[in-house]
Design a protein around this motif. Structure first.
Motif, PDB file in Angstrom:
ATOM      1  N   PHE A 298     -57.600  16.012  43.876  1.00  0.00           N
ATOM      2  CA  PHE A 298     -56.475  15.270  43.307  1.00  0.00           C
ATOM      3  C   PHE A 298     -56.638  15.151  41.790  1.00  0.00           C
ATOM      4  CE2 PHE A 298     -54.522  11.206  42.035  1.00  0.00           C
ATOM      5  CZ  PHE A 298     -53.205  11.480  42.372  1.00  0.00           C
ATOM      6  N   LEU A 299     -57.886  14.936  41.347  1.00  0.00           N
ATOM      7  CA  LEU A 299     -58.147  14.852  39.912  1.00  0.00           C
ATOM      8  C   LEU A 299     -57.820  16.168  39.223  1.00  0.00           C
ATOM      9  CD1 LEU A 299     -59.279  13.230  37.527  1.00  0.00           C
ATOM     10  CD2 LEU A 299     -61.567  14.018  38.168  1.00  0.00           C
ATOM     11  N   ALA A 300     -58.191  17.297  39.856  1.00  0.00           N
ATOM     12  CA  ALA A 300     -57.872  18.618  39.301  1.00  0.00           C
ATOM     13  C   ALA A 300     -56.358  18.813  39.223  1.00  0.00           C
ATOM     14  CB  ALA A 300     -58.504  19.716  40.161  1.00  0.00           C
TER      15      ALA A 300
ATOM     16  N   PRO B  79     -52.065  24.542  33.046  1.00  0.00           N
ATOM     17  CA  PRO B  79     -53.146  24.197  33.983  1.00  0.00           C
ATOM     18  C   PRO B  79     -54.447  24.964  33.729  1.00  0.00           C
ATOM     19  CG  PRO B  79     -51.087  24.420  35.163  1.00  0.00           C
ATOM     20  CD  PRO B  79     -50.811  24.875  33.744  1.00  0.00           C
ATOM     21  N   ILE B  80     -54.345  26.254  33.387  1.00  0.00           N
ATOM     22  CA  ILE B  80     -55.561  27.022  33.095  1.00  0.00           C
ATOM     23  C   ILE B  80     -56.331  26.356  31.949  1.00  0.00           C
ATOM     24  CG2 ILE B  80     -56.471  29.196  32.178  1.00  0.00           C
ATOM     25  CD1 ILE B  80     -54.216  30.656  33.576  1.00  0.00           C
ATOM     26  N   PHE B  81     -55.618  26.070  30.886  1.00  0.00           N
ATOM     27  CA  PHE B  81     -56.240  25.528  29.674  1.00  0.00           C
ATOM     28  C   PHE B  81     -56.806  24.132  29.919  1.00  0.00           C
ATOM     29  CE2 PHE B  81     -56.810  26.584  25.309  1.00  0.00           C
ATOM     30  CZ  PHE B  81     -56.882  25.375  24.615  1.00  0.00           C
ATOM     31  N   SER B  82     -56.026  23.253  30.555  1.00  0.00           N
ATOM     32  CA  SER B  82     -56.467  21.867  30.738  1.00  0.00           C
ATOM     33  C   SER B  82     -57.637  21.760  31.707  1.00  0.00           C
ATOM     34  CB  SER B  82     -55.295  21.000  31.219  1.00  0.00           C
ATOM     35  OG  SER B  82     -54.778  21.475  32.442  1.00  0.00           O
ATOM     36  N   VAL B  83     -57.582  22.507  32.822  1.00  0.00           N
ATOM     37  CA  VAL B  83     -58.670  22.460  33.799  1.00  0.00           C
ATOM     38  C   VAL B  83     -59.930  23.109  33.243  1.00  0.00           C
ATOM     39  CG1 VAL B  83     -59.413  23.277  36.071  1.00  0.00           C
ATOM     40  CG2 VAL B  83     -57.116  22.359  35.776  1.00  0.00           C
ATOM     41  N   LEU B  84     -59.765  24.203  32.506  1.00  0.00           N
ATOM     42  CA  LEU B  84     -60.904  24.886  31.888  1.00  0.00           C
ATOM     43  C   LEU B  84     -61.656  23.953  30.957  1.00  0.00           C
ATOM     44  CD1 LEU B  84     -62.488  27.505  31.250  1.00  0.00           C
ATOM     45  CD2 LEU B  84     -60.771  28.006  29.511  1.00  0.00           C
ATOM     46  N   ILE B  85     -60.931  23.237  30.108  1.00  0.00           N
ATOM     47  CA  ILE B  85     -61.559  22.319  29.152  1.00  0.00           C
ATOM     48  C   ILE B  85     -62.136  21.093  29.866  1.00  0.00           C
ATOM     49  CG2 ILE B  85     -61.103  20.765  27.209  1.00  0.00           C
ATOM     50  CD1 ILE B  85     -59.118  22.796  26.165  1.00  0.00           C
ATOM     51  N   ALA B  86     -61.401  20.574  30.858  1.00  0.00           N
ATOM     52  CA  ALA B  86     -61.798  19.330  31.522  1.00  0.00           C
ATOM     53  C   ALA B  86     -63.159  19.433  32.196  1.00  0.00           C
ATOM     54  CB  ALA B  86     -60.738  18.929  32.545  1.00  0.00           C
ATOM     55  N   GLN B  87     -63.464  20.605  32.777  1.00  0.00           N
ATOM     56  CA  GLN B  87     -64.709  20.694  33.527  1.00  0.00           C
ATOM     57  C   GLN B  87     -65.948  20.713  32.637  1.00  0.00           C
ATOM     58  OE1 GLN B  87     -65.319  24.279  35.810  1.00  0.00           O
ATOM     59  NE2 GLN B  87     -63.932  25.419  34.502  1.00  0.00           N
ATOM     60  N   PHE B  88     -65.763  20.885  31.332  1.00  0.00           N
ATOM     61  CA  PHE B  88     -66.894  20.765  30.418  1.00  0.00           C
ATOM     62  C   PHE B  88     -67.222  19.296  30.156  1.00  0.00           C
ATOM     63  CE2 PHE B  88     -65.578  25.093  29.672  1.00  0.00           C
ATOM     64  CZ  PHE B  88     -66.781  25.754  29.481  1.00  0.00           C
TER      65      PHE B  88
ATOM     66  N   LEU C 116     -64.312  29.744  35.273  1.00  0.00           N
ATOM     67  CA  LEU C 116     -65.382  29.792  34.278  1.00  0.00           C
ATOM     68  C   LEU C 116     -66.145  28.471  34.307  1.00  0.00           C
ATOM     69  CD1 LEU C 116     -66.751  31.448  32.091  1.00  0.00           C
ATOM     70  CD2 LEU C 116     -65.194  30.448  30.420  1.00  0.00           C
ATOM     71  N   LYS C 117     -67.301  28.478  34.950  1.00  0.00           N
ATOM     72  CA  LYS C 117     -68.132  27.287  35.053  1.00  0.00           C
ATOM     73  C   LYS C 117     -69.039  27.175  33.830  1.00  0.00           C
ATOM     74  CE  LYS C 117     -66.694  26.483  39.275  1.00  0.00           C
ATOM     75  NZ  LYS C 117     -65.819  25.341  39.585  1.00  0.00           N
ATOM     76  N   PRO C 118     -69.355  25.952  33.400  1.00  0.00           N
ATOM     77  CA  PRO C 118     -70.297  25.796  32.282  1.00  0.00           C
ATOM     78  C   PRO C 118     -71.628  26.493  32.527  1.00  0.00           C
ATOM     79  CG  PRO C 118     -69.193  23.716  32.753  1.00  0.00           C
ATOM     80  CD  PRO C 118     -68.785  24.666  33.832  1.00  0.00           C
ATOM     81  N   SER C 119     -72.063  26.557  33.802  1.00  0.00           N
ATOM     82  CA  SER C 119     -73.341  27.207  34.122  1.00  0.00           C
ATOM     83  C   SER C 119     -73.317  28.699  33.825  1.00  0.00           C
ATOM     84  CB  SER C 119     -73.688  26.981  35.598  1.00  0.00           C
ATOM     85  OG  SER C 119     -72.659  27.489  36.436  1.00  0.00           O
ATOM     86  N   THR C 120     -72.116  29.324  33.869  1.00  0.00           N
ATOM     87  CA  THR C 120     -72.001  30.755  33.602  1.00  0.00           C
ATOM     88  C   THR C 120     -72.382  31.075  32.165  1.00  0.00           C
ATOM     89  OG1 THR C 120     -70.149  30.780  35.160  1.00  0.00           O
ATOM     90  CG2 THR C 120     -70.460  32.750  33.825  1.00  0.00           C
ATOM     91  N   LEU C 121     -72.192  30.125  31.275  1.00  0.00           N
ATOM     92  CA  LEU C 121     -72.455  30.354  29.860  1.00  0.00           C
ATOM     93  C   LEU C 121     -73.942  30.348  29.527  1.00  0.00           C
ATOM     94  CD1 LEU C 121     -69.568  28.200  28.335  1.00  0.00           C
ATOM     95  CD2 LEU C 121     -69.597  30.629  28.871  1.00  0.00           C
ATOM     96  N   ARG C 122     -74.805  30.271  30.542  1.00  0.00           N
ATOM     97  CA  ARG C 122     -76.253  30.325  30.309  1.00  0.00           C
ATOM     98  C   ARG C 122     -76.771  31.761  30.213  1.00  0.00           C
ATOM     99  NH1 ARG C 122     -77.622  25.827  34.968  1.00  0.00           N
ATOM    100  NH2 ARG C 122     -76.701  24.022  33.891  1.00  0.00           N
ATOM    101  N   LEU C 123     -75.879  32.723  30.340  1.00  0.00           N
ATOM    102  CA  LEU C 123     -76.265  34.125  30.160  1.00  0.00           C
ATOM    103  C   LEU C 123     -76.730  34.354  28.726  1.00  0.00           C
ATOM    104  CD1 LEU C 123     -73.302  35.789  32.073  1.00  0.00           C
ATOM    105  CD2 LEU C 123     -75.701  36.028  32.700  1.00  0.00           C
ATOM    106  N   PRO C 124     -77.502  35.421  28.478  1.00  0.00           N
ATOM    107  CA  PRO C 124     -77.921  35.721  27.103  1.00  0.00           C
ATOM    108  C   PRO C 124     -76.739  35.869  26.154  1.00  0.00           C
ATOM    109  CG  PRO C 124     -79.150  37.061  28.679  1.00  0.00           C
ATOM    110  CD  PRO C 124     -78.083  36.346  29.463  1.00  0.00           C
TER     111      PRO C 124
ATOM    112  N   ILE D 187     -65.990  16.759  32.695  1.00  0.00           N
ATOM    113  CA  ILE D 187     -66.082  16.191  34.047  1.00  0.00           C
ATOM    114  C   ILE D 187     -66.862  17.192  34.892  1.00  0.00           C
ATOM    115  CG2 ILE D 187     -64.786  15.250  35.991  1.00  0.00           C
ATOM    116  CD1 ILE D 187     -62.378  14.978  34.125  1.00  0.00           C
ATOM    117  N   LYS D 188     -68.156  17.074  34.903  1.00  0.00           N
ATOM    118  CA  LYS D 188     -69.007  18.103  35.498  1.00  0.00           C
ATOM    119  C   LYS D 188     -69.124  17.928  37.012  1.00  0.00           C
ATOM    120  CE  LYS D 188     -71.692  18.842  31.279  1.00  0.00           C
ATOM    121  NZ  LYS D 188     -73.020  18.857  30.654  1.00  0.00           N
ATOM    122  N   ASP D 189     -68.972  19.056  37.722  1.00  0.00           N
ATOM    123  CA  ASP D 189     -69.196  19.148  39.171  1.00  0.00           C
ATOM    124  C   ASP D 189     -68.328  18.181  39.969  1.00  0.00           C
ATOM    125  OD1 ASP D 189     -71.186  21.077  38.755  1.00  0.00           O
ATOM    126  OD2 ASP D 189     -72.694  19.518  38.423  1.00  0.00           O
ATOM    127  N   ARG D 190     -67.138  17.858  39.483  1.00  0.00           N
ATOM    128  CA  ARG D 190     -66.263  16.943  40.214  1.00  0.00           C
ATOM    129  C   ARG D 190     -64.916  17.580  40.574  1.00  0.00           C
ATOM    130  NH1 ARG D 190     -65.392  11.401  37.411  1.00  0.00           N
ATOM    131  NH2 ARG D 190     -64.068  11.185  39.255  1.00  0.00           N
TER     132      ARG D 190
END
Length: 339
Positions: free
Chosen positions: A2-4, A28-37, A238-246, A39-42
């Motif tokens: 519901f939050l998403a 929605p793409i832009f707002s959800v993409l930014i929000a998860q950075f 695009l999860k924040p964890s994905t950005l841990r790549l080199p 609001i983590k794992d929710r």
């Protein structure tokens, strides 16, 4: 979930108020993409909702499909073959450069740069044990986001949707048509149709048109809902964890996306000239996105949906029937030689 939904709706309304192109998809793409950075794992958005959106858009595209396209199909086929062969050779060049600069294997780099559907290429990477799945996923997510967010601004600032139809009998006919298409999706899956939730409704509506059965026009509000359902899903890819790549791999994903869009821009100008198409149509036909994303953009922007769908479907079949089997065969032969 519901939050998403609330975050996606806020993004859609904000982009709509700013008169940005395709606000109910890009917002929605832009707002959800930014929000998860923040609001983590929710945030959650099940694939079922995305698939519902794809079915709705598939029905809308099937309604606008024009059979006159096949009157000059030989010329169209020639250009489809030329464009896809050139694109694949270009992708091989990019893959070679990526493998040399990032340390990824050439096989991983090829899987990461072939412009097929996101889910199909990730599945291919999962099946191949010697492919870096995280890197392949990142490259294709960046390409999806880059294409979906950037291309609408390049092709047109004008947004079009379905006809504004009040909630009358037509709407219930639309609902029945959507339910019929959804019920036939399992058959599409059994037939191994690429992006079955999207392509099956297109085929269903085209079949109805062949038998001269009239279908109700898709209301714009229903298309807006479908775009929100798809946009929220893409935003969560695009999860924040994905950005841990080199850093080199992260930069490679962005640069390869830019390079493909630049190539698409050049080839689309030539196709528009030779086939007498609008720039929006030729660009979306050759853009390195998936069939579902490009079909959705074609439905929202002033483009010839029939041409875009045929071009993107041909590319998808070309990649999965020719390119990926060829890659598997080459590496099997190399493994035999090494053993």
């Amino acid at each position: 979930m519901f939050l998403a939904f609330i975050i996606a709706l806020i993004g859609a309304l904000l982009f709509s108020a700013l008169s940005l192109p395709i606000p109910w998809l890009i917002g929605p793409i832009f707002s959800v993409l930014i929000a998860q950075f923040f609001i983590k794992d929710r945030l959650r958005w099940p694939a079922t909702l995305r698939n519902t959106g794809l079915i709705i858009v598939g029905v809308a595209i099937g309604q606008q499909f024009d059979f006159a396209l096949f009157s000059d199909f030989q010329s169209l086929m020639l250009f489809m073959v030329i464009v896809n062969v050139l694109l694949f050779l270009f992708c091989l060049g990019i893959a070679w450069g990526i493998s040399r600069t990032t340390g990824l294997t050439f096989k991983t780099a090829v899987a990461a740069n072939v412009p097929g559907g996101l889910s199909q290429l990730v599945l291919f990477a999962e099946e191949e044990g010697d492919v870096n799945l995280t890197a392949v996923t990142y490259f294709h997510i960046v390409r999806v986001l880059g294409v979906v967010l950037l291309i609408p601004f390049l092709v047109s600032g004008n947004v079009v949707g379905g006809a504004s139809i009040p909630l009358t009998l037509d709407v219930w006919q639309v609902v029945l048509l959507i339910i019929l298409s959804a019920a036939l999706v399992p058959i599409g899956k059994r037939l191994k149709l690429p992006v079955a939730h999207f392509l099956t409704p297109i085929i269903v509506v085209i079949a109805l048109k062949l038998f001269s059965i009239d279908t109700p026009t898709m209301p714009s509000d229903v298309l807006h809902i479908a775009q929100l359902l798809i946009g929220a899903y893409i935003g969560l890819l695009l999860k924040p964890s994905t950005l841990r790549l080199p850093a080199k791999v992260l930069a490679g994903g962005v640069l390869s996306t830019i390079a493909m869009i630049v190539l698409t821009y050049g080839t689309s100008l030539l196709i528009a000239e030779f086939l007498n198409l609008s720039f929006a149509t030729s660009f979306l036909s050759t853009a390195p996105g998936g069939l579902d994303q490009m079909g959705l953009l074609a439905a929202a922007v002033k483009a010839d949906i029939s041409v875009v769908t045929v071009f993107q479907l041909f590319r998808l079949l070309f990649i999965f029937l020719c390119i990926l089997p060829l890659i598997k065969w080459i590496y099997r032969e190399r493994e035999k030689e090494l053993s």
